[in-house]
Enzyme design. Structure first.
Site, PDB file in Angstrom:
ATOM      1  N   LYS A   1       0.866  -1.177   0.000  1.00 37.85           N
ATOM      2  CA  LYS A   1       0.000   0.000   0.000  1.00 37.85           C
ATOM      3  C   LYS A   1       0.899   1.222   0.000  1.00 37.85           C
ATOM      4  CE  LYS A   1      -4.525   0.844   0.494  1.00 37.85           C
ATOM      5  NZ  LYS A   1      -5.681   0.105   0.026  1.00 37.85           N
TER       6      LYS A   1
ATOM      7  N   GLY B   1     -21.247   5.578  -0.193  1.00 41.78           N
ATOM      8  CA  GLY B   1     -20.291   6.102  -1.166  1.00 41.78           C
ATOM      9  C   GLY B   1     -20.204   5.249  -2.405  1.00 41.78           C
TER      10      GLY B   1
END
Ligand code: NAD
Length: 388
Positions: free
Chosen positions: A106, A207
């Site tokens: 990440k 979302g």
């Protein structure tokens, strides 16, 4: 050389990009951070463009590390590092369970995505990813859109999820479908039928993923209770489906069959666990457990938990398919995402047999696969997209 030829040479976009990459890499500074249990963690800075980023590679036993790039204004460097480390490790487990032949990584760029995200900053970050030579492949994440990944792509091919024909695009709908199947799995386990007809589902966050999930749940017959800090979004969905709404700080206290956390992480914690009135928790948010032991507390309360890194792997499965030799195939992606349901049912079984939390069962399964290289990538990923 004639001036015409010279002009042609100077304007050759490939050469221009190569020159830009060369320039960009010259001003990058790499600082290696030693973190126990992680293969490679680097702090990358480029003072010229105001870049401070961290690329964390947790484990590449099963393949190159794949994970999104988060752009966020962190309170300090340590908070950014902690986020990158936690997320990178989570990606290792998610990839191992999803059997995509990738490792875990990440990256975070410490910047306000609204005011500090410039093409120069994104391109400098791309040059840093390129320098790692494919050990890490980046994608969109919070604060970083598909369009931003397109800018990063100018400097490196090691990206996925571009809004291109040859790429897989927005992972949201695939994550939502995997989450929907995960909700079906908890309902199956609880009621011996995966029908959602009349089941009460409380959704936190409407979302990119939560919004699609609401649609799917509605059409499957579920009764919806919704919350979002964005009142406009909340009003939109509540009106569309005549759904009930509650304040964002009440959603986890709602009496329901399934609570679906689809916003920020850490929602399962010391404070919320005694307040839950759901029978199961199944949502797409990353890092739902504040600490691992909160999974045990859920088990003690008799609340079935679909481990986040298993249920929300739809997006990962989708992007991973664009790196197959044959190129992106949404039907194959749909097929694989659909089977998140079966993986979760198997995990609930294992947890019951071993008298452990479902989170622990999923972690042990992932650890086993990593230790014995089960699902290790044999064919290197193919990047079909171009820099345009
Ligand atoms: P998003 O930013 O599009 O949506 C999050 C929504 O949650 C927003 O509408 C926001 O207003 C709302 N929200 C924020 N705080 C809230 C709160 N306290 N209470 C209620 N609502 C709140 O993000 P997304 O892409 O839909 O992802 C949602 C979660 O799923 C994140 O944790 C993300 O890391 C995880 N996830 C996403 C994907 C993907 O494909 N997008 C894949 C795996 C995991």
């Amino acid at each position: 050389m004639s001036s015409q030829l010279l002009e042609k040479k100077v304007q050759d976009p490939k050469k221009q990009l190569a020159a830009l990459l060369h320039e960009s890499q010259k001003s990058l500074q790499f600082e290696k951070l030693i973190v126990k249990g992680y293969e490679k963690v680097v702090k990358v800075t480029d003072k010229k463009v105001g870049l401070t980023a961290i690329i964390a590679i947790h484990n590449t036993m099963l393949g190159p590390a794949l994970g999104g790039t988060r752009i966020r204004k962190y309170p300090n460097f340590d908070a950014a590092l902690e986020d990158a480390l936690r997320l990178a490790k989570g990606m290792t487990y998610k990839s191992a369970i999803a059997e995509v032949g990738f490792g875990g990584g990440k990256s975070v760029i410490i910047a306000d995505p609204k005011t500090e995200k410039t093409p120069e900053l994104l391109m400098a970050f791309g040059a840093a990813v390129e320098k790692l030579g494919g050990m890490y492949i980046c994608a969109e994440d919070m604060g970083c859109t598909g369009e931003d990944v397109k800018v990063i792509r100018r400097m490196t091919k090691y990206v996925v999820g571009l809004p291109h024909q040859s790429s897989s695009g927005d992972p949201g709908p695939f994550t939502a479908w995997g989450t929907f199947r995960g909700i079906q799995s908890v309902v199956k386990r609880l009621y011996n039928s995966d029908s959602l007809e009349g089941k009460k589902v409380a959704i936190q966050g409407l979302g990119n993923v939560g919004g699609f999930l609401v649609d799917q749940l509605f059409w499957a017959g579920a009764d919806l209770i919704l919350a979002d800090t964005d009142t406009e979004k909340l009003r939109y969905f509540a009106k569309k489906y005549r759904a009930k709404t509650v304040d964002p700080d009440q959603i986890w206290k709602v009496e329901c069959d399934v609570f679906a956390p689809c916003a920020a992480g850490g929602i399962i914690n010391d404070q919320t666990i005694p307040e839950f009135k759901c029978k199961a928790i199944a949502g797409c948010a990353n890092n739902q457990l504040l600490k691992d032991h909160h999974a045990v507390m859920l088990k003690e309360r008799g609340i079935l938990y679909a481990p986040d890194f298993v249920i929300n792997a739809g997006g990962l499965l989708n992007v991973s398919i664009e790196l197959e030799d044959e190129g992106y195939n949404p039907k194959l992606s749909r097929y694989k995402v659909h089977h998140i349901y079966d993986t979760l049912l198997a995990i609930y079984e294992i947890a019951e047999k071993n008298r452990e939390s479902t989170h622990q069962a999923a972690l042990s399964l992932a650890d086993y696969r990593i230790k014995y290289a089960i699902g290790k990538r044999v064919i290197p990923p193919t990047f079909h997209h171009s820099a345009e």
